[in-house]
Write a protein that holds these residues in place. Structure first.
Motif, PDB file in Angstrom:
ATOM      1  N   ASP A  77      11.787  46.165  18.331  1.00  0.00           N
ATOM      2  CA  ASP A  77      10.614  45.806  19.136  1.00  0.00           C
ATOM      3  C   ASP A  77      10.229  44.342  18.945  1.00  0.00           C
ATOM      4  N   HIS A  78       9.819  43.656  19.987  1.00  0.00           N
ATOM      5  CA  HIS A  78       9.326  42.285  19.873  1.00  0.00           C
ATOM      6  C   HIS A  78       8.268  42.077  20.949  1.00  0.00           C
ATOM      7  N   GLN A  79       7.495  41.064  20.760  1.00  0.00           N
ATOM      8  CA  GLN A  79       6.392  40.811  21.679  1.00  0.00           C
ATOM      9  C   GLN A  79       6.907  40.200  22.973  1.00  0.00           C
ATOM     10  N   LYS A  80       6.268  40.552  24.111  1.00  0.00           N
ATOM     11  CA  LYS A  80       6.631  39.974  25.395  1.00  0.00           C
ATOM     12  C   LYS A  80       5.798  38.721  25.608  1.00  0.00           C
ATOM     13  N   VAL A  81       6.408  37.719  26.179  1.00  0.00           N
ATOM     14  CA  VAL A  81       5.757  36.422  26.351  1.00  0.00           C
ATOM     15  C   VAL A  81       5.904  35.986  27.804  1.00  0.00           C
ATOM     16  N   ASP A  82       4.803  35.434  28.360  1.00  0.00           N
ATOM     17  CA  ASP A  82       4.839  34.973  29.739  1.00  0.00           C
ATOM     18  C   ASP A  82       5.133  33.484  29.854  1.00  0.00           C
ATOM     19  N   ILE A  83       4.635  32.718  28.891  1.00  0.00           N
ATOM     20  CA  ILE A  83       4.835  31.259  28.898  1.00  0.00           C
ATOM     21  C   ILE A  83       5.043  30.808  27.454  1.00  0.00           C
ATOM     22  N   ILE A  84       5.937  29.854  27.271  1.00  0.00           N
ATOM     23  CA  ILE A  84       6.105  29.234  25.950  1.00  0.00           C
ATOM     24  C   ILE A  84       5.558  27.815  26.025  1.00  0.00           C
TER      25      ILE A  84
END
Lengths: 186, 149
Positions: free
Chosen positions: A72-79
């Motif tokens: 499991d890992h976190q979802k990211v929209d922008i870096i």
């Protein structure tokens, strides 16, 4: 959703929440960016890390996670990453993210205190969506919203996002000309 | 001292810091980020800045104390200190760091040592005012908490 891909974002009252991964080795600058993002409205959820390596872990892009994709890992929209960091620079992180073969790579915005044309060109050449001069200001943060996936936003804000994206396409991705005045970016 | 008097004293202090060049407009940005949902934001960031700066100044002192100086490492710390001081509006510290970077690029040890002393001087001048600021902020926060209760 595949690893490395931009997410749909969560839902909060009034619109979609955008998950921003802030990467900066300076704790002071991390905190300031976090404060700016949170102050701009409830739509940003901030994940702040102190290194490119840690960012890779959050994104699920480390070697061991590639071997075990079910981790499991976190979802990211922008870096939103600093350029100058020890060991793994923002450029290295950008390159790694953009090299992921996924349908919709996560938008990457580079932050830097140095207004160097070569640095900017280099980052844009490998897919950086934008390049922002530090220290960040409120209007820089407001621009980030335009990098979230527009088709996922509510209809009330969809038109403005579309216009912003069209402007971005015309201006080659950045409307922050006053801070880069006189700078020709290819 | 009343809440109004405390606020006035804080304003006078901050204004004097602007006039002396200790702070620039970026500090106003920091102040704007403080609100009801983040009442201690300024104090938190200033405290973080001071801790981080002192850590870096210690490391820089050690690095420049070496017989053979690793200018790359020195530059990395100066760069970070320049960045954090710029972020919080610590103008004189930032300017001193810019000068320091110049000496790093020239691999000029004497210049670096002199620049380090200047950065320390500017930092500790600022730090002393920040200490007073934080004390006033704390007292104001205490008043606000009492009023809420």
């Amino acid at each position: 959703m595949e690893e490395g891909e931009g997410s749909n974002g969560g839902v909060f009252e009034g619109g979609l929440e955008v998950r921003v991964l802030v990467v900066d080795d300076s704790p002071v600058e991390r905190r300031m960016v976090e404060g700016l993002l949170k102050k701009s409205g409830a739509m940003f959820q901030v994940i702040a890390v102190d290194s490119g390596k840690r960012a890779m872990e959050v994104l699920g892009l480390t070697d061991d996670k590639a071997e075990h994709p079910t981790v499991d890992h976190q979802k990211v929209d922008i870096i939103l990453t600093d350029y100058s960091m020890p060991e793994m620079t923002g450029y290295d992180l950008l390159k790694t993210v953009k090299e992921q073969s996924c349908r919709k790579p996560i938008p990457v915005i580079i932050m830097s205190s140095e207004n160097e044309p070569q640095r900017i060109s280099r980052c844009r050449a490998i897919g950086a969506e934008d390049f922002i001069l530090k220290p960040l200001q409120t209007n820089d943060v407001l621009r980030l919203r335009s990098y979230a996936r527009p088709t996922e936003l509510s209809p009330r804000t969809g038109t403005k996002r579309k216009m912003a994206l069209e402007l971005m396409a015309e201006n080659s991705g950045s409307d922050r000309r006053p801070r880069l005045a006189g700078l020709a970016v290819s | 001292m009343s809440l109004m008097a405390l606020r006035e004293r804080l304003n006078v202090l901050v204004n004097s810091m602007f006039l002396e060049g200790l702070l620039d407009q970026q500090f106003r940005q920091l102040q704007m980020l403080q609100d009801a949902s983040s009442p201690g934001f300024v104090a938190e960031v200033i405290t973080l800045f001071c801790e981080d700066s002192e850590r870096m100044l210690t490391e820089l002192t050690k690095l420049l104390d070496q017989a053979v100086v690793d200018y790359q490492k020195v530059d990395a710390y100066v760069h970070q200190l320049k960045g954090s001081s710029s972020s919080v509006g610590a103008q004189n510290v930032k300017l001193a760091c810019i000068q320091f970077k110049q000496f790093c690029e020239e691999n000029n040890k004497e210049g670096c040592l002199s620049a380090l002393n200047m950065v320390k001087h500017q930092y500790y001048s600022l730090r002393s005012k920040f200490d007073t600021m934080l004390q006033l902020e704390q007292r104001i926060q205490a008043y606000d908490s009492e009023q809420q209760n």
